[in-house]
Each structure stands twice: as C-alpha cells, then as structure tokens.
Write a protein that holds these residues in place. Structure first.
Motif, PDB file in Angstrom:
ATOM      1  N   LYS A  62       3.754 -33.709 -57.175  1.00  0.00           N
ATOM      2  CA  LYS A  62       3.952 -32.263 -57.181  1.00  0.00           C
ATOM      3  C   LYS A  62       2.685 -31.512 -57.599  1.00  0.00           C
ATOM      4  N   ASN A  63       1.808 -32.186 -58.315  1.00  0.00           N
ATOM      5  CA  ASN A  63       0.607 -31.529 -58.832  1.00  0.00           C
ATOM      6  C   ASN A  63      -0.633 -31.769 -57.979  1.00  0.00           C
ATOM      7  N   ILE A  64      -0.528 -32.623 -56.993  1.00  0.00           N
ATOM      8  CA  ILE A  64      -1.695 -32.959 -56.174  1.00  0.00           C
ATOM      9  C   ILE A  64      -2.073 -31.817 -55.229  1.00  0.00           C
ATOM     10  N   ASP A  65      -3.356 -31.466 -55.273  1.00  0.00           N
ATOM     11  CA  ASP A  65      -3.909 -30.488 -54.333  1.00  0.00           C
ATOM     12  C   ASP A  65      -5.363 -30.862 -54.055  1.00  0.00           C
ATOM     13  N   ASN A  66      -5.534 -32.100 -53.635  1.00  0.00           N
ATOM     14  CA  ASN A  66      -6.857 -32.624 -53.251  1.00  0.00           C
ATOM     15  C   ASN A  66      -7.845 -32.695 -54.406  1.00  0.00           C
ATOM     16  N   GLN A  67      -7.338 -32.844 -55.644  1.00  0.00           N
ATOM     17  CA  GLN A  67      -8.237 -32.979 -56.785  1.00  0.00           C
ATOM     18  C   GLN A  67      -8.935 -34.346 -56.757  1.00  0.00           C
ATOM     19  N   ARG A 105      -8.479 -39.824 -56.810  1.00  0.00           N
ATOM     20  CA  ARG A 105      -8.483 -39.773 -55.349  1.00  0.00           C
ATOM     21  C   ARG A 105      -9.353 -40.908 -54.833  1.00  0.00           C
ATOM     22  N   ARG A 106      -8.788 -41.738 -53.975  1.00  0.00           N
ATOM     23  CA  ARG A 106      -9.494 -42.935 -53.523  1.00  0.00           C
ATOM     24  C   ARG A 106     -10.810 -42.602 -52.827  1.00  0.00           C
ATOM     25  N   GLU A 107     -10.796 -41.587 -51.979  1.00  0.00           N
ATOM     26  CA  GLU A 107     -11.998 -41.208 -51.242  1.00  0.00           C
ATOM     27  C   GLU A 107     -13.101 -40.778 -52.195  1.00  0.00           C
TER      28      GLU A 107
END
Length: 335
Positions: A104-109, A164-166
């Motif tokens: 729910k908190n993920i926004d490409n951080q 983030r894996r990337e």
C-alpha cells in the motif's frame, strides 16, 4: 511479481519453522520465497523442503557452501525476480500483514524504512522500537536526519528496509562478503545512492535476541575479528565519501568515528588491550582528517600515542556517562 523474500539459512532448525510460518501467513500473496541454505549441517534443509512440499510449491532453494550471511544474501538477491526485495533473517519473523502494508505504501521508492520490535528469547520480552513517518525524502537527507538517533535497532540494520530490486542492481549494492558488520558498510552507501525514500511507522519486523547468534558471539577470536572488520569498513567508507562531492559529510564522519572508538573500547573492555596497537595499524591515515568533535579528537590522540588505558577511561566517561546523562535529561524535558 511484487516481492522477493530472501532468507539466508544456516543451522537455525530451532527457529526456522516460526520464520517460514510468518511468511506463509502473509495476507498479501504476490511474492516469492528464496531460501539460501548456506551449508547448514542441522535439519534446516529438511525444514525448508517440508515447507516447499506443503505450503510454498514455488519456493526457491539455493544450496551453497558456507560463506556467511553476506554471501547468502547476495545469492538470494541475484536469484530474485520480484520488483522489491525483503531481507529476512531465518531466526526472526514478520507481521502477518507486513507485505500488505508495504504494498500500500509503494510508489517507486528506492527503499522504504519501517519499524520493528526486539524479542528477547530468554525472557520472552518484546520491546517496540521508535517509530517515524516521512512520506518522501532523499536518501542522504534521510541518513543525516535519522542515523544518529538512539534506537533499539541500529540505524544501519538492513532488514528494516524494503529495497527496489532495480535500484540495488543499477548501483551494484551488494553486501561485502567475509566480514562482520556488513550492514555498517552497506547502509550509508545505499542511502547516498537513493533518490526517493519513504519512512513508515508500522512495526513489521521481529528481531530475535538469542544466545549463540553472530551478534552474541563473545569469544576472543570473534571479538578481535569484529573490531578488525569495523576498521576495514571505516577505511572503505572514508575512501568512498572522500570522493563524494556536494554532500554534507558531518553525520557519516561522526558515525564512523563512533564506530572506530567503540571498536577500541570493545578490545579494552574484553581484556584485549594488547591488540589495540595492531588495530590502530589497520586504520587508514585519512581517518584523522574526518574528526571534527573536540572530545573525539582527544580520544584519537590517546590512540595515536598508544595510551589505551587513558582512552578507555575517557571513552567510558564521555560515551557511557556524559552522553547517557544528557539523553536522560532530554527525555525528561520532552515529557
């Protein structure tokens, strides 16, 4: 796939089932589990296989020769396919809704920092750590704001972040292998590289304090190795940040100095002061130039002159009496 949960496993048959059960109970289901069996000689592998057959059909098992926590984490990260990587130590466990809250908190951080609690195995006592909230902040501003705040968990603790894996792959952020305190090296550089960070107050991770763990190993050889590795890490950080331009280095240098002095204090406190000269010889010559605080300059002067008994007494007074006293005063003022 949203998440990859990477679990390094080495001789934790007593705790592994509880760890895996906490993963199996997740309310969010778009994730994979990667167990890295780091040369276990107990029944850990049998427990992993049992879970694969009963609850995680797609569970990935990586079997490798024992190479330590860093090597196991790196192997799991490289094998991961999820957008985000969750590091979970095999003697710890997580809240049943941890992944749901994170999703729910993920926004490409680049990473999300969350809170946790410490579980003392011998007393069954649990202590929740401080909780913070920061919707959006750069990695380096985040480091400077939170790195020196006294907490139950050390700021550098890598398992309290979702990565983030990337971001990890692009910046080649892996754990240095063959050393203790790998988080001390990984986290400051990770923060330096991160452009977008989020801090959430949710308590998602339970860290177990148990006898016989890596961090509780108190034999002289392990103590000496830990202190030597601390100095080698400081040398790497000093070199890295010496070449980092356009940033405020005050906090990272102050943190580095505290780690160095704590390494010497540990040797003295464990009747290994005869090893202090050897430890001093490992420290890079550039370190002295990074010290700005008066009391720390005084401490380093004692080290330079091989006055380790004076160093020990001053460190105990400065860090264990004065600083703790002021922390208590500040807490009373806030209340």
């Amino acid at each position: 796939m949203k998440f990859s949960i990477v679990i390094p496993v080495y001789n934790v048959e007593k705790y592994l089932r509880e760890c895996l059960e906490s993963v199996a109970a997740q309310t969010f289901t778009d994730f994979e589990v990667i167990c890295v069996n780091d040369g276990s000689t107990d029944n850990s592998l049998e427990i992993i296989n049992d879970f694969k057959n009963s609850k995680f059909k797609d569970l990935k098992i990586i079997n490798k020769e024992n190479g330590g926590l860093s090597a196991a984490r790196n192997a799991g990260i490289c094998a991961s396919e999820g957008d985000y990587i969750f590091l979970l130590d095999s003697d710890d466990f997580i809240a049943h809704n941890a992944l749901e809250i994170l999703n729910k908190n993920i926004d490409n951080q680049d990473f999300i920092w969350f809170s946790g609690k410490v579980f003392f195995e011998n007393t069954k006592k649990e202590i929740i750590d401080k909780q913070f909230c920061e919707p959006k902040i750069s990695g380096w501003d985040y480091y400077n704001k939170y790195a020196l705040i006294p907490r139950r968990f050390h700021f550098v603790t890598a398992v309290l972040r979702l990565y983030r894996r990337e971001f990890l792959m692009r910046n080649r952020l892996f754990f240095s292998e063959g050393i203790y305190h790998e988080d001390n090296l990984f986290t400051p550089i990770c923060c330096y590289c991160a452009e977008n960070v989020k801090v959430i107050p949710d308590v998602l991770y339970v860290y177990r304090i148990r006898e016989g763990s890596i961090t509780q190993n108190e034999n002289p050889a392990a103590t000496l190795k830990r202190t030597q590795d601390t100095i080698l890490i400081i040398n790497e950080l000093t070199d890295f940040f010496e070449n980092a331009d356009n940033i405020d280095k005050t906090t990272v240098y102050r943190q580095n100095a505290m780690w160095v002095f704590n390494a010497f204090y540990i040797l003295c406190h464990n009747n290994l002061s005869d090893k202090c000269a050897e430890l001093k010889s490992l420290l890079c010559s550039e370190f002295k130039a990074t010290i700005s605080d008066f009391d720390m300059k005084l401490l380093f002067d004692f080290i330079e002159k091989d006055k380790f008994k004076k160093f020990y007494k001053w460190y105990k007074f400065d860090f264990h009496t004065v600083r703790n006293y002021w922390r208590k005063i500040k807490k009373r003022i806030k209340k």
